[in-house]
Design an enzyme around this catalytic site. Structure first.
Site, PDB file in Angstrom:
ATOM      1  N   GLY A  49      -4.831   0.413 -24.553  1.00  0.00           N
ATOM      2  CA  GLY A  49      -4.814  -0.919 -23.961  1.00  0.00           C
ATOM      3  C   GLY A  49      -4.981  -0.820 -22.465  1.00  0.00           C
ATOM      4  O   GLY A  49      -4.797   0.256 -21.870  1.00  0.00           O
ATOM      5  N   GLN A  54      -4.146  -3.376 -13.842  1.00  0.00           N
ATOM      6  CA  GLN A  54      -4.348  -1.934 -13.646  1.00  0.00           C
ATOM      7  C   GLN A  54      -5.663  -1.600 -12.949  1.00  0.00           C
ATOM      8  O   GLN A  54      -5.845  -0.471 -12.507  1.00  0.00           O
ATOM      9  CB  GLN A  54      -4.271  -1.193 -14.993  1.00  0.00           C
ATOM     10  CG  GLN A  54      -2.872  -1.224 -15.608  1.00  0.00           C
ATOM     11  CD  GLN A  54      -2.874  -0.570 -16.964  1.00  0.00           C
ATOM     12  OE1 GLN A  54      -3.166  -1.220 -17.963  1.00  0.00           O
ATOM     13  NE2 GLN A  54      -2.580   0.716 -17.016  1.00  0.00           N
ATOM     14  N   CYS A 102       1.127   5.629 -20.349  1.00  0.00           N
ATOM     15  CA  CYS A 102       0.437   4.527 -19.672  1.00  0.00           C
ATOM     16  C   CYS A 102      -0.627   5.142 -18.780  1.00  0.00           C
ATOM     17  O   CYS A 102      -0.379   6.158 -18.123  1.00  0.00           O
ATOM     18  CB  CYS A 102       1.434   3.728 -18.834  1.00  0.00           C
ATOM     19  SG  CYS A 102       0.679   2.420 -17.853  1.00  0.00           S
ATOM     20  N   LEU A 103      -1.800   4.521 -18.736  1.00  0.00           N
ATOM     21  CA  LEU A 103      -2.895   5.061 -17.929  1.00  0.00           C
ATOM     22  C   LEU A 103      -2.578   5.022 -16.433  1.00  0.00           C
ATOM     23  O   LEU A 103      -3.242   5.691 -15.653  1.00  0.00           O
ATOM     24  CB  LEU A 103      -4.190   4.299 -18.212  1.00  0.00           C
ATOM     25  CG  LEU A 103      -4.734   4.430 -19.644  1.00  0.00           C
ATOM     26  CD1 LEU A 103      -5.931   3.514 -19.851  1.00  0.00           C
ATOM     27  CD2 LEU A 103      -5.109   5.877 -19.950  1.00  0.00           C
ATOM     28  N   HIS A 143       3.813  -3.826 -24.031  1.00  0.00           N
ATOM     29  CA  HIS A 143       3.454  -2.938 -22.926  1.00  0.00           C
ATOM     30  C   HIS A 143       2.389  -3.586 -22.038  1.00  0.00           C
ATOM     31  O   HIS A 143       2.530  -3.617 -20.807  1.00  0.00           O
ATOM     32  CB  HIS A 143       2.947  -1.604 -23.496  1.00  0.00           C
ATOM     33  CG  HIS A 143       2.497  -0.616 -22.467  1.00  0.00           C
ATOM     34  ND1 HIS A 143       3.098   0.612 -22.295  1.00  0.00           N
ATOM     35  CD2 HIS A 143       1.490  -0.668 -21.553  1.00  0.00           C
ATOM     36  CE1 HIS A 143       2.491   1.255 -21.309  1.00  0.00           C
ATOM     37  NE2 HIS A 143       1.508   0.508 -20.846  1.00  0.00           N
ATOM     38  N   GLU A 144       1.326  -4.111 -22.661  1.00  0.00           N
ATOM     39  CA  GLU A 144       0.227  -4.678 -21.864  1.00  0.00           C
ATOM     40  C   GLU A 144       0.653  -5.955 -21.152  1.00  0.00           C
ATOM     41  O   GLU A 144       0.280  -6.181 -19.995  1.00  0.00           O
ATOM     42  CB  GLU A 144      -1.000  -4.925 -22.746  1.00  0.00           C
ATOM     43  CG  GLU A 144      -1.588  -3.665 -23.370  1.00  0.00           C
ATOM     44  CD  GLU A 144      -1.802  -2.519 -22.394  1.00  0.00           C
ATOM     45  OE1 GLU A 144      -2.104  -2.782 -21.209  1.00  0.00           O
ATOM     46  OE2 GLU A 144      -1.646  -1.350 -22.795  1.00  0.00           O
ATOM     47  N   HIS A 147       2.496  -5.390 -17.926  1.00  0.00           N
ATOM     48  CA  HIS A 147       1.652  -5.123 -16.748  1.00  0.00           C
ATOM     49  C   HIS A 147       1.326  -6.411 -15.996  1.00  0.00           C
ATOM     50  O   HIS A 147       1.253  -6.424 -14.765  1.00  0.00           O
ATOM     51  CB  HIS A 147       0.333  -4.467 -17.174  1.00  0.00           C
ATOM     52  CG  HIS A 147       0.419  -2.990 -17.393  1.00  0.00           C
ATOM     53  ND1 HIS A 147       0.788  -2.106 -16.404  1.00  0.00           N
ATOM     54  CD2 HIS A 147       0.156  -2.232 -18.483  1.00  0.00           C
ATOM     55  CE1 HIS A 147       0.747  -0.867 -16.884  1.00  0.00           C
ATOM     56  NE2 HIS A 147       0.378  -0.913 -18.144  1.00  0.00           N
TER      57      HIS A 147
HETATM   58 NI    NI Z   1       0.112   0.758 -19.342  1.00  0.00          NI
END
Ligand code: NI
Length: 189
Positions: A49, A54, A102-103, A143-144, A147
């Site tokens: 995701g 981000q 997480c990226l 999670h998304e 953000h």
């Molecule tokens: Ni993330």
């Protein structure tokens, strides 16, 4: 489509609360380009995701996708989903601890998530959706959406659980996969 740089932990832009997208603007080239870039960037990074936050765009847009991944066989598949102005609401008290990466964060950690959530959002065509999701998929949604509110896994994780990816693989992955596989078999999705 353009692969965009993904902001990393410590960048103040990751802490900004994103603004809703005007639904009348969803068809605009600006929003459609943002959606395309999010998909391209998520796939390039092998992520499950990605939120607009981000890549430094403070609009409430997230994309999610889980294809078959031999590295994460416990993860249920999730078809490509584009969610604009998503709203999530738990529909039950049950929680599960998920070890998440997480990226934008160099470490993984154990994060408590609701098991059952209702999600309402607009897709990239402006169509309204109202669905109930569960299990790891519900975790991905939470999670998304975090953000978009400037919240990261390090804010929610048990500090003692934080681990680099390498050390997670070495010390924790097997036990986590065993536990979460049993959870997925019980809850589904
Ligand atoms: Ni993330």
């Amino acid at each position: 489509m353009t692969v965009r740089p993904i902001l990393q932990l410590g960048d103040p832009a990751l802490r900004v609360v994103a603004e809703p997208v005007d639904p009348t603007q969803i068809a605009s080239p600006e929003v459609q380009q943002l959606v395309d870039d999010l998909i391209e960037t998520m796939r390039d990074a092998n992520g499950a995701g990605l939120a607009a936050t981000q890549i430094g765009v403070h609009r409430r847009v997230v994309v999610m996708e889980v294809a078959d991944n031999p590295r994460y066989p416990y993860k249920p598949r999730l078809p490509l989903t584009v969610a604009i102005n998503p709203v999530i609401e738990p529909t039950a008290d049950e929680m599960v601890v998920i070890n998440e990466g997480c990226l934008s964060v160099p470490v993984r950690g154990d994060v408590p998530r609701h098991v059952h959530v209702r999600v309402r959002y607009l897709d990239r065509d402006g169509a309204e959706h109202d669905e109930v999701v569960r299990g790891l998929t519900a975790g991905t949604w939470q999670h998304e959406c975090d953000h978009l509110d400037g919240v990261l896994i390090v804010d929610r994780a048990d500090p003692a659980s934080l681990s680099t990816w390498e050390e997670f693989d070495r010390h924790h992955r097997a036990a986590f996969v065993e536990r979460i596989t049993a959870f997925v078999e019980r809850v589904g999705s």
